[in-house]
Design a protein around this motif. Structure first.
Motif, PDB file in Angstrom:
ATOM      1  N   GLU A  43      38.504  37.549  46.424  1.00 49.16           N
ATOM      2  CA  GLU A  43      39.368  37.557  45.248  1.00 49.16           C
ATOM      3  C   GLU A  43      38.627  36.940  44.069  1.00 49.16           C
ATOM      4  O   GLU A  43      38.036  35.874  44.200  1.00 49.16           O
ATOM      5  N   LYS A  44      38.665  37.589  42.935  1.00 52.27           N
ATOM      6  CA  LYS A  44      38.052  37.055  41.727  1.00 52.27           C
ATOM      7  C   LYS A  44      39.158  36.530  40.822  1.00 52.27           C
ATOM      8  O   LYS A  44      40.195  37.175  40.665  1.00 52.27           O
ATOM      9  N   ILE A  45      38.939  35.333  40.248  1.00 49.28           N
ATOM     10  CA  ILE A  45      40.007  34.719  39.446  1.00 49.28           C
ATOM     11  C   ILE A  45      39.579  34.400  38.015  1.00 49.28           C
ATOM     12  O   ILE A  45      40.402  33.978  37.210  1.00 49.28           O
ATOM     13  N   ALA A  46      38.318  34.583  37.674  1.00 52.03           N
ATOM     14  CA  ALA A  46      37.827  34.209  36.341  1.00 52.03           C
ATOM     15  C   ALA A  46      38.527  34.971  35.224  1.00 52.03           C
ATOM     16  O   ALA A  46      38.633  34.476  34.104  1.00 52.03           O
ATOM     17  N   HIS A  47      39.050  36.142  35.497  1.00 50.43           N
ATOM     18  CA  HIS A  47      39.677  36.977  34.464  1.00 50.43           C
ATOM     19  C   HIS A  47      41.137  36.590  34.201  1.00 50.43           C
ATOM     20  O   HIS A  47      41.739  37.081  33.256  1.00 50.43           O
ATOM     21  N   LEU A  48      41.698  35.700  35.018  1.00 50.64           N
ATOM     22  CA  LEU A  48      43.114  35.329  34.883  1.00 50.64           C
ATOM     23  C   LEU A  48      43.361  34.532  33.604  1.00 50.64           C
ATOM     24  O   LEU A  48      42.448  33.904  33.058  1.00 50.64           O
ATOM     25  N   SER A  49      44.615  34.538  33.151  1.00 53.21           N
ATOM     26  CA  SER A  49      44.992  33.689  32.014  1.00 53.21           C
ATOM     27  C   SER A  49      44.791  32.228  32.420  1.00 53.21           C
ATOM     28  O   SER A  49      44.707  31.911  33.609  1.00 53.21           O
ATOM     29  N   ASP A  50      44.713  31.334  31.440  1.00 56.02           N
ATOM     30  CA  ASP A  50      44.514  29.915  31.747  1.00 56.02           C
ATOM     31  C   ASP A  50      45.562  29.405  32.724  1.00 56.02           C
ATOM     32  O   ASP A  50      45.248  28.726  33.700  1.00 56.02           O
ATOM     33  N   SER A  51      46.807  29.737  32.468  1.00 56.79           N
ATOM     34  CA  SER A  51      47.899  29.264  33.312  1.00 56.79           C
ATOM     35  C   SER A  51      47.765  29.796  34.744  1.00 56.79           C
ATOM     36  O   SER A  51      47.856  29.038  35.708  1.00 56.79           O
ATOM     37  N   ASP A  52      47.538  31.083  34.880  1.00 58.54           N
ATOM     38  CA  ASP A  52      47.395  31.673  36.212  1.00 58.54           C
ATOM     39  C   ASP A  52      46.153  31.142  36.928  1.00 58.54           C
ATOM     40  O   ASP A  52      46.176  30.902  38.136  1.00 58.54           O
ATOM     41  N   PHE A  53      45.066  30.946  36.172  1.00 55.78           N
ATOM     42  CA  PHE A  53      43.841  30.419  36.754  1.00 55.78           C
ATOM     43  C   PHE A  53      44.094  29.034  37.355  1.00 55.78           C
ATOM     44  O   PHE A  53      43.746  28.767  38.503  1.00 55.78           O
ATOM     45  N   TRP A  54      44.698  28.129  36.556  1.00 58.67           N
ATOM     46  CA  TRP A  54      44.925  26.765  37.048  1.00 58.67           C
ATOM     47  C   TRP A  54      45.916  26.746  38.197  1.00 58.67           C
ATOM     48  O   TRP A  54      45.768  25.960  39.137  1.00 58.67           O
TER      49      TRP A  54
END
Length: 71
Positions: A43-54
Motif C-alpha cells: 500500500e502506498k500512502i504518500a499521495h494521501l491528504s495530510d489528514s488521511d496520511f496521519w
C-alpha cells in the motif's frame, strides 16, 4: 556500507551505480528496516491528504499519544 530504512535504499542504489562505473566496490552492503526492492509495497500512502496520511500512520501503532493531535 550500512543503510537503515531510506538509507538502505540509498546504499543499494549507490552500490548499483558503483557496479556500473566499474570502480572498487564496498566489501559489504548491510541494510535494515526496509524490504528488498524486488518486493513492492502493498500500500502506498504518500499521495494521501495530510489528514488521511496521519490517520494511516497512527493506525500503524507505536506512536506516542502526543501525536494524536496531528493535522
Amino acid at each position: 556500507m550500512y543503510g537503515h530504512s531510506m538509507g538502505a535504499i540509498v546504499g543499494y542504489l549507490i552500490c548499483k551505480k558503483i557496479e556500473t562505473l566499474n570502480i572498487k566496490k564496498p566489501l559489504q552492503l548491510i541494510v535494515s528496516g526496509v524490504k528488498a526492492p524486488v518486493y513492492p509495497r502493498k500500500e502506498k500512502i504518500a499521495h494521501l491528504s495530510d489528514s488521511d496520511f496521519w490517520n494511516k500512520i497512527l493506525n500503524f501503532g507505536g506512536m506516542p499519544e502526543d501525536f494524536d493531535n496531528c493535522p
